[in-house]
Design a protein around this motif. Structure first.
Motif, short mmCIF file in Angstrom:
data_model
loop_
_atom_site.label_atom_id
_atom_site.label_comp_id
_atom_site.label_asym_id
_atom_site.label_seq_id
_atom_site.Cartn_x
_atom_site.Cartn_y
_atom_site.Cartn_z
N MET A 11 29.76 38.82 92.97
CA MET A 11 31.18 38.78 92.78
C MET A 11 31.42 37.24 92.28
SD MET A 11 32.64 41.48 92.93
CE MET A 11 34.19 40.76 92.79
N ARG A 12 30.69 36.17 93.13
CA ARG A 12 30.55 34.94 92.59
C ARG A 12 29.94 34.78 91.37
NH1 ARG A 12 31.45 31.22 96.36
NH2 ARG A 12 31.97 31.68 98.48
N VAL A 13 28.74 35.39 90.93
CA VAL A 13 28.49 35.46 89.88
C VAL A 13 29.41 35.66 88.45
CG1 VAL A 13 26.67 36.40 88.02
CG2 VAL A 13 25.89 35.56 90.33
N ILE A 14 30.04 37.04 88.92
CA ILE A 14 31.04 37.32 88.05
C ILE A 14 32.29 36.27 87.60
CG2 ILE A 14 32.88 39.15 87.50
CD1 ILE A 14 31.18 41.07 88.98
N ARG A 15 32.70 35.77 88.69
CA ARG A 15 33.67 34.89 88.67
C ARG A 15 33.24 33.53 87.97
NH1 ARG A 15 34.90 36.51 93.92
NH2 ARG A 15 33.78 34.58 94.80
N ARG A 54 23.87 30.53 103.06
CA ARG A 54 24.31 29.14 102.85
C ARG A 54 25.75 28.98 102.84
NH1 ARG A 54 20.01 25.54 101.88
NH2 ARG A 54 21.69 24.11 102.10
N GLU A 55 26.21 27.73 102.84
CA GLU A 55 27.60 27.39 102.48
C GLU A 55 28.16 27.77 101.39
OE1 GLU A 55 25.26 23.68 101.91
OE2 GLU A 55 25.29 25.19 103.44
N PRO A 56 29.45 28.08 100.99
CA PRO A 56 29.99 28.58 99.91
C PRO A 56 29.77 27.54 98.64
CG PRO A 56 31.41 28.93 101.61
CD PRO A 56 30.51 28.29 102.08
N GLU A 57 29.79 26.28 98.78
CA GLU A 57 29.95 25.23 97.88
C GLU A 57 28.13 25.29 97.36
OE1 GLU A 57 30.78 24.44 101.03
OE2 GLU A 57 32.88 24.46 100.23
N ASP A 60 27.96 28.32 94.94
CA ASP A 60 28.35 28.12 93.83
C ASP A 60 27.63 27.02 93.03
OD1 ASP A 60 30.63 29.66 94.31
OD2 ASP A 60 31.74 27.99 94.88
N PHE A 61 26.93 26.15 93.53
CA PHE A 61 25.95 25.28 92.88
C PHE A 61 24.85 25.89 92.26
CE2 PHE A 61 21.88 23.30 93.67
CZ PHE A 61 21.87 22.51 92.39
N VAL A 62 24.14 26.84 93.08
CA VAL A 62 23.04 27.55 92.68
C VAL A 62 23.45 28.53 91.48
CG1 VAL A 62 21.20 29.12 93.17
CG2 VAL A 62 21.62 27.36 94.73
N ILE A 63 24.62 29.20 91.59
CA ILE A 63 25.02 30.31 90.73
C ILE A 63 25.42 29.72 89.28
CG2 ILE A 63 26.89 31.65 90.09
CD1 ILE A 63 26.56 32.72 93.59
N ALA A 64 25.97 28.42 89.33
CA ALA A 64 26.46 28.07 88.22
C ALA A 64 25.34 27.08 87.53
CB ALA A 64 27.44 26.73 88.38
N HIS A 65 24.40 26.87 88.27
CA HIS A 65 23.04 26.03 87.54
C HIS A 65 22.57 27.11 86.85
CE1 HIS A 65 19.58 23.33 87.92
NE2 HIS A 65 19.06 24.63 87.70
N GLU A 66 21.99 28.44 87.56
CA GLU A 66 21.51 29.54 86.95
C GLU A 66 22.12 30.01 85.76
OE1 GLU A 66 18.19 29.25 87.34
OE2 GLU A 66 18.56 28.29 89.54
N LEU A 67 23.48 30.39 85.78
CA LEU A 67 24.23 30.73 84.74
C LEU A 67 24.16 29.82 83.51
CD1 LEU A 67 27.40 32.44 86.56
CD2 LEU A 67 25.47 33.67 85.29
N HIS A 86 31.92 21.22 86.06
CA HIS A 86 32.13 22.18 86.99
C HIS A 86 31.92 22.01 88.38
CE1 HIS A 86 33.54 24.74 83.65
NE2 HIS A 86 32.49 24.26 82.97
N ILE A 87 30.72 21.37 88.77
CA ILE A 87 30.41 21.20 90.05
C ILE A 87 30.21 19.54 90.17
CG2 ILE A 87 28.78 21.63 92.03
CD1 ILE A 87 29.57 24.19 91.23
N PRO A 88 31.10 18.71 90.60
CA PRO A 88 31.12 17.36 90.49
C PRO A 88 30.01 16.80 91.31
CG PRO A 88 33.55 17.93 90.50
CD PRO A 88 32.53 19.29 90.55
N ASN A 89 29.85 17.43 92.50
CA ASN A 89 28.76 16.85 93.49
C ASN A 89 27.42 17.37 93.40
OD1 ASN A 89 29.88 19.26 94.42
ND2 ASN A 89 30.04 18.43 96.43
N TRP A 90 27.26 18.16 92.33
CA TRP A 90 25.86 18.92 92.09
C TRP A 90 24.58 18.12 92.45
CZ3 TRP A 90 21.74 18.23 88.85
CH2 TRP A 90 22.07 17.23 87.62
N ARG A 91 24.50 16.90 92.16
CA ARG A 91 23.42 16.10 92.36
C ARG A 91 23.20 16.13 94.20
NH1 ARG A 91 21.74 13.43 87.57
NH2 ARG A 91 23.42 13.46 86.16
N LYS A 92 24.20 15.99 94.78
CA LYS A 92 23.93 16.17 96.26
C LYS A 92 23.49 17.44 96.71
CE LYS A 92 26.90 16.19 100.32
NZ LYS A 92 28.26 16.27 100.64
N ARG A 93 24.04 18.40 96.17
CA ARG A 93 23.70 19.74 96.36
C ARG A 93 22.26 20.09 95.90
NH1 ARG A 93 27.17 21.24 100.07
NH2 ARG A 93 29.38 20.90 99.21
N ASP A 94 22.01 19.31 94.77
CA ASP A 94 20.23 19.73 94.18
C ASP A 94 19.43 19.05 95.17
OD1 ASP A 94 18.65 20.62 92.32
OD2 ASP A 94 18.54 18.61 91.38
#
Length: 97
Positions: A11-15, A54-57, A60-67, A86-94
């Motif tokens: 569902m997150r992938v769809i959104r 894992r936590e929702p954020e 979302d980071f992984v899904i947005a990255h792959e998409l 789209h994910i301002p703090n993505w470097r921290k997540r990475d």
């Protein structure tokens, strides 16, 4: 992870697909040992089963990255700029990978 976890990931992938204006051909949720997700050149997005735990954020980071790899196959400047949009703090997540 239970079946509901896979459904939540899909569902997150769809959104995110709508938000990023991409269309994955197939979305799979499988056990993965070495990474959280992947994107094939054929448009197949594969996500790790335990990503649902894992936590929702982070999800979302992984899904947005792959998409985004559907549109930008490499980690180019443009790819990184769109990730930041789209994910301002993505470097921290990475770094949490």
């Amino acid at each position: 992870m239970q079946e509901g976890g896979a459904i939540d990931l899909k569902m997150r992938v769809i959104r995110w697909s709508v938000k990023l204006k991409v269309n994955p051909r197939i979305v799979r949720v499988y056990p993965m040992r070495r990474k959280w997700g992947s994107c094939s050149s054929a448009g197949v997005i594969t996500l790790a089963m335990d990503l649902a735990d894992r936590e929702p954020e982070f999800r979302d980071f992984v899904i947005a990255h792959e998409l985004l790899h559907l549109r930008y196959p490499h980690h180019s400047r443009l790819f990184k700029a769109i990730m930041t949009m789209h994910i301002p703090n993505w470097r921290k997540r990475d770094a949490q990978r």
